[in-house]
Design an enzyme around this catalytic site. Structure first.
Site, PDB file in Angstrom:
ATOM      1  N   PHE A 112      60.038  86.321  30.803  1.00  0.00           N
ATOM      2  CA  PHE A 112      60.611  86.224  32.141  1.00  0.00           C
ATOM      3  C   PHE A 112      62.095  85.940  31.993  1.00  0.00           C
ATOM      4  O   PHE A 112      62.495  84.905  31.478  1.00  0.00           O
ATOM      5  CB  PHE A 112      59.962  85.127  32.995  1.00  0.00           C
ATOM      6  CG  PHE A 112      60.457  85.179  34.417  1.00  0.00           C
ATOM      7  CD1 PHE A 112      59.792  85.930  35.367  1.00  0.00           C
ATOM      8  CD2 PHE A 112      61.617  84.532  34.796  1.00  0.00           C
ATOM      9  CE1 PHE A 112      60.276  86.035  36.674  1.00  0.00           C
ATOM     10  CE2 PHE A 112      62.115  84.634  36.102  1.00  0.00           C
ATOM     11  CZ  PHE A 112      61.434  85.380  37.043  1.00  0.00           C
TER      12      PHE A 112
ATOM     13  N   ASP B  14      67.265  83.334  25.477  1.00  0.00           N
ATOM     14  CA  ASP B  14      67.307  82.956  26.887  1.00  0.00           C
ATOM     15  C   ASP B  14      66.807  81.523  26.985  1.00  0.00           C
ATOM     16  O   ASP B  14      65.613  81.262  26.883  1.00  0.00           O
ATOM     17  CB  ASP B  14      66.437  83.911  27.716  1.00  0.00           C
ATOM     18  CG  ASP B  14      66.443  83.535  29.196  1.00  0.00           C
ATOM     19  OD1 ASP B  14      66.936  82.435  29.545  1.00  0.00           O
ATOM     20  OD2 ASP B  14      65.936  84.341  30.001  1.00  0.00           O
TER      21      ASP B  14
ATOM     22  N   LYS C  39      69.871  76.859  35.276  1.00  0.00           N
ATOM     23  CA  LYS C  39      69.051  75.799  35.882  1.00  0.00           C
ATOM     24  C   LYS C  39      69.666  74.408  35.766  1.00  0.00           C
ATOM     25  O   LYS C  39      70.455  74.015  36.616  1.00  0.00           O
ATOM     26  CB  LYS C  39      67.655  75.838  35.285  1.00  0.00           C
ATOM     27  CG  LYS C  39      66.945  77.177  35.547  1.00  0.00           C
ATOM     28  CD  LYS C  39      65.473  77.077  35.342  1.00  0.00           C
ATOM     29  CE  LYS C  39      64.780  78.425  35.247  1.00  0.00           C
ATOM     30  NZ  LYS C  39      64.556  79.068  36.536  1.00  0.00           N
TER      31      LYS C  39
HETATM   32  N1  PMP Z   1      65.382  83.194  32.299  1.00  0.00           N
HETATM   33  C1  PMP Z   1      64.366  82.326  32.228  1.00  0.00           C
HETATM   34  C2  PMP Z   1      63.777  81.973  30.882  1.00  0.00           C
HETATM   35  C3  PMP Z   1      63.839  81.754  33.389  1.00  0.00           C
HETATM   36  O1  PMP Z   1      62.806  80.903  33.317  1.00  0.00           O
HETATM   37  C4  PMP Z   1      64.430  82.108  34.622  1.00  0.00           C
HETATM   38  C5  PMP Z   1      63.930  81.517  35.943  1.00  0.00           C
HETATM   39  N2  PMP Z   1      62.632  81.067  35.978  1.00  0.00           N
HETATM   40  C6  PMP Z   1      65.491  83.002  34.653  1.00  0.00           C
HETATM   41  C7  PMP Z   1      65.952  83.522  33.466  1.00  0.00           C
HETATM   42  C8  PMP Z   1      66.142  83.428  35.941  1.00  0.00           C
HETATM   43  O2  PMP Z   1      66.916  82.413  36.500  1.00  0.00           O
HETATM   44  P1  PMP Z   1      67.337  82.473  38.023  1.00  0.00           P
HETATM   45  O3  PMP Z   1      66.107  82.265  38.841  1.00  0.00           O
HETATM   46  O4  PMP Z   1      68.335  81.355  38.184  1.00  0.00           O
HETATM   47  O5  PMP Z   1      67.942  83.813  38.252  1.00  0.00           O
END
Ligand code: PMP
Length: 663
Positions: A396, A481, A510
Site C-alpha cells: 500500500f 516507503d 504521517k
Molecule cells: N505509504 C504507506 C506505507 C501508507 O501506509 C500510506 C497510508 N496508509 C501511504 C503511503 C499514503 O499516505 P497518504 O494517505 O498520506 O497519502
C-alpha cells in the site's frame, strides 16, 4: 427508554399494556389488534409519538392501521426484519400470525388481521431491511406489490447507513421532506443472533447491533417521523438480559440527538469512500479520545501512525499556534525561514543527503517514482520511456492512479485504469524473486519494510538487507516507503535500520506532521535527488513554514521524549502479553515496536466484530485486511493506558473465543 426520552427534552406518558384475552386464538387476536389500533390512533390524534413495544410482530397489523386511521392516510414504513412476515392463512407453513402482519397491512389475509380500522399501506412506500429468511409465496406477493426489499447481501454491499438513506427516501414517498410521514417497525430478529439471541425465530448472519444503533440514532428527529415499534423480544429466552438491554438501547437511540446529526450529515453531504466505525469523536488528548456523548476511548489506531505523538501534544500545538501567528504559507516561489531548519534536522537524523517536502504520503511516493524514473533514464542510461519499477504484492503506497497501478488489490484498481506502464509486482518477503525480476530496464525497487495496510506483514529476517545487496549489485535504486513505519513506530527511527540498510530513497509522512498537519517528504541520496531541476516537480503547500515548524518540533519531541526506545519497549510488552493470552481466536501476533497485527482465525471469530466490541469497551482500532486487528497506539501512551488497553483486549478476545462467530 423513558430516561433517554426525558434526557432529550421529551415528556413521556405510558400507555396501556394489553394482554390477549382467553378463548380461541383468532378472535382473541382480532380483539387485541382492534384495541391496540384504537390506542395508537388516539395517541397520534393527540399529537403524541407512539412507541409500541411488542409482543410478537402480529401486533404490527394493529399499529400501522391505527397510525393510518389517525392520519387519514397510510404512513410510509421502514420494516427491519430477518423475515418477510407476508404470509396469509393460505400460504403459511406454521399458521402462526406473527408471519402474516405485513400481508395483512396490504389487505391480504384473514379478516381478523386485515379488518382493523385504518387504510391499507401503500406498498411503494414500504421498505424492508435485513432480510435473510423467507418462503417463495410471501416473496412473490411483496414483489408483485412493489415493496422495496433489501436483503443482507444488499446491506453488506452498500452499507447499512446508505440503505437507511434510501429507506428514508422511499418511506417518505414522492412528497419527500414536504409531507411524507413514516414510521419504523423493528423486529429484533433482524439483528445477528450473537448480538440479540432472545427472539422466537432467530436467523444467522444478521445486522450488527452497533451498526443498527448508529443508523437509528436520532431517527425521531427526521422530518416526517410519526411512530416506532419494536417487537419479538422474548424475555424467557433472555437469561443474561443482553437482548433486553439492547432493545432498550435501540429505542433510546431513536431519541438520541448526539452522534446522528454528524453521521447523517456525512452520509448525505459526503462521498462514501470510507466505512468508519460508528463512533463520532469530538475531543482528543494524548492517547484518549472522547465521542460526542462524552464516552472515553483509548486510541490504538493513531490515525494509521499519523498521531504517534498522541492527540494535541502540547509542544506541537504550541509550535503550531506560534508559527500560525508569524508566517504560514508563501509557496516555494520564495524561501521561508523554517523549511531549512526542518530539512537540516530531518537529514541529520536519518543520515540521508537531502529531502523534498510534500504534503501527503502518496505525494512522497509519487515523488520517489518520478525521481527513480528520471534517474533511470538520465543516470543509469535506460532508453527513454522504458524504465521499470518493481514493487511488492500486498503493498500500500497510496491512492493516486500511478500508485494504485502498482497495487495488487483488485478493489483499489477496479474502474480506475488505464495505469502507467513500466511496473512489475513480485511476492513480498522473497528476495530471490527480486533478483529474478530485475532487468536492464529496472530503475528501482519500492518496498515497505513492514506492510501496514497489507495486514501488518513482517518479512522474514534478513529480507531487506538481502534486497539492498541485490539492488546494489544490479545498480537498481532501493526506495523504502516508511510513511507508516518511519519515525520510531517500529522501535527504530526508520524500520530499515533493523537490518542496518541504507536505502537510496525514503518516503516519510504521517507522524512527520505531529498529528496536526499533513507533512511528508521524500529523502534521497544527492545523486538521486539531483535529477530534479527547478520546475520538474513541486507542490504549493509542500514545505510551507507552518508545516516545517510543526515537523521540526515533532522531530525534537521524538528525541526529547525517547519515543523510539519507548516504542520498542512497550511494543515488546504488548506483543508478549498478547501471546501469553493463548487465545484460541488468535492465529498470530506479529509486528515490530508499536506496529502490531493480531491475526484472527476467521473460522473462529470475525476481526471486524471484535473491533466493534473493543469500541464498546472503550478501545478504538480497526481491522485491516479482513482478518487482522491493528494495534498501533501513540508512542507516547503511558504504561497505565497500555495496561488498560491490554485488559480490554484480553476481555474481548476471551469473549470472542467463548462465542465462536462461525454460525
Ligand atoms: N505509504 C504507506 C506505507 C501508507 O501506509 C500510506 C497510508 N496508509 C501511504 C503511503 C499514503 O499516505 P497518504 O494517505 O498520506 O497519502
Amino acid at each position: 427508554v423513558e430516561a433517554a426520552c426525558r434526557r432529550n427534552g421529551h415528556r413521556v406518558e405510558r400507555g396501556d399494556t394489553l394482554f390477549p384475552g382467553s378463548g380461541e386464538r383468532w378472535p382473541v387476536l382480532a380483539a387485541l389488534l382492534r384495541a391496540h389500533a384504537a390506542n395508537v390512533t388516539r395517541c397520534v390524534k393527540e399529537d403524541h409519538l407512539p412507541v409500541v413495544i411488542g409482543g410478537d410482530h402480529s401486533i404490527a397489523a394493529g399499529t400501522w392501521r391505527g397510525v393510518g386511521a389517525a392520519l387519514h392516510q397510510p404512513p410510509g414504513l421502514i420494516w427491519i426484519d430477518a423475515h418477510l412476515d407476508a404470509h396469509t392463512p393460505a400460504t403459511t407453513p406454521s399458521n402462526n400470525p406473527h408471519g402474516m402482519p405485513l400481508a395483512a397491512l396490504f389487505g391480504h389475509g384473514s379478516l381478523e388481521m386485515t379488518g382493523v380500522d385504518g387504510p391499507d399501506l401503500d406498498p411503494k412506500r414500504v421498505v424492508l431491511i435485513g432480510l435473510r429468511s423467507w418462503e417463495a409465496e410471501e416473496h412473490a406477493l411483496l414483489e408483485k406489490l412493489g415493496v422495496h426489499l433489501y436483503d443482507m447481501a444488499t446491506v453488506a454491499r452498500h452499507g447499512l447507513p446508505t440503505i437507511m438513506r434510501y429507506a428514508l427516501e422511499i418511506a417518505r414517498g414522492p412528497d419527500g421532506l414536504d409531507g411524507g410521514l413514516f414510521g419504523i417497525s423493528l423486529d429484533l430478529d433482524a439483528i445477528d443472533p450473537h448480538d440479540a439471541s432472545a427472539v422466537g425465530t432467530p436467523a444467522a448472519h444478521g445486522l450488527y447491533a452497533n451498526e443498527l444503533l448508529t443508523v437509528l440514532r436520532g431517527l425521531v428527529y427526521e422530518p416526517g417521523f410519526c411512530a416506532a415499534e419494536l417487537v419479538e423480544y422474548n424475555p424467557r429466552l433472555d437469561v443474561a438480559g443482553h437482548s433486553g438491554r439492547l432493545a432498550v438501547e435501540l429505542l433510546a437511540a431513536l431519541f438520541d440527538q448526539g452522534a446522528t446529526a454528524c453521521e447523517y450529515a456525512e452520509q448525505i453531504h459526503g462521498a462514501h469512500n470510507y466505512a468508519p466505525l460508528p463512533v463520532v469523536l469530538s475531543y482528543g488528548r494524548g492517547s484518549s479520545l472522547w465521542d460526542v456523548e462524552g464516552r472515553r476511548y483509548l486510541d490504538f489506531m493513531s490515525a494509521y501512525s499519523a498521531v504517534s505523538f498522541g492527540h494535541s501534544h502540547p509542544r506541537l500545538v504550541a509550535a503550531l499556534t506560534a508559527q500560525a501567528q508569524r508566517l504560514t504559507v508563501t509557496s516555494r516561489a520564495f524561501h521561508n525561514d523554517r523549511l531549512p531548519l526542518m530539512l537540516a534536522r530531518l537529514t541529520a537524523m536519518t543520515g540521508m543527503d537531502c529531502a523534498l517536502p510534500v504534503n501527503t504520503g502518496l505525494e512522497a511516493v509519487e515523488t520517489a517514482l518520478k525521481a527513480a524514473r528520471k534517474w533511470g533514464e538520465k543516470i543509469k542510461g535506460i532508453a527513454r520511456d522504458n524504465t521499470e519499477i518493481i514493487a511488492c504484492e500486498g503493498n500500500f503506497h497510496g491512492r493516486s492512479i500511478a500508485i494504485v497501478g502498482l497495487s495488487s488489490e483488485a478493489q483499489y484498481r477496479d474502474g480506475f485504469g488505464p495505469y502507467p506502464a513500466g511496473t512489475r509486482l513480485i511476492p513480498f518477503g522473497d528476495a530471490s524473486a527480486l533478483e529474478a525480476a530485475i532487468t536492464p530496464h529496472t530503475a528501482a525497487f519500492l518496498v515497505e519494510p513492514i506492510q501496514g495496510e497489507g495486514g501488518i506483514r513482517v518479512p522474514p529476517e534478513g529480507y531487506l538487507a538481502a534486497c539492498a545487496e541485490i539492488c546494489k549489485r544490479h545498480h537498481v535504486l532501493l526506495i523504502v516507503d516508511e510513511v507508516q513505519t518511519g519515525l520510531g513506530r517500529t522501535g527504530k527511527l526508520l524500520a530499515c535500520q533493523h537490518e542496518h540498510v541504507k536505502p537510496d530513497g525514503v518516503c516519510l509522512g504521517k507522524a512527520l506532521g505531529g498529528g496536526l498537519l499533513p507533512v511528508s517528504a521524500f529523502l534521497a541520496k544527492r545523486e538521486l535527488m539531483d535529477v530534479f531541476t527547478p520546475g520538474d516537480h513541486g507542490s504549493t503547500f509542500g514545505g510551507n513554514a507552518l508545516a516545517a515548524a510543526v515537523a521540526l518540533e515533532a522531530l525534537a519531541v521524538l528525541e526529547d521524549e525517547h519515543l523510539i526506545e519507548r516504542a520498542e519497549r512497550l511494543g515488546r510488552r504488548l506483543r508478549e502479553r498478547l501471546k501469553a493470552m493463548h487465545n484460541a481466536c488468535v492465529a498470530e501476533v506479529r509486528g515490530k515496536g508499536l506496529l502490531i497485527g493480531v491475526e484472527i482465525d476467521p473460522a473462529r471469530a470475525d476481526a471486524h466484530r471484535i473491533c466493534l466490541k473493543l469500541m464498546q469497551r472503550g478501545l478504538l482500532t480497526k481491522d485491516v485486511h479482513e482478518t487482522v486487528i491493528r494495534l498501533a497506539p501513540p508512542l507516547t501512551i503511558s504504561e497505565a493506558e497500555l495496561e488498560a488497553g491490554i485488559h480490554i483486549l484480553g476481555e474481548v478476545l476471551e469473549e470472542a473465543s467463548r462465542l465462536p462467530d462461525a454460525a
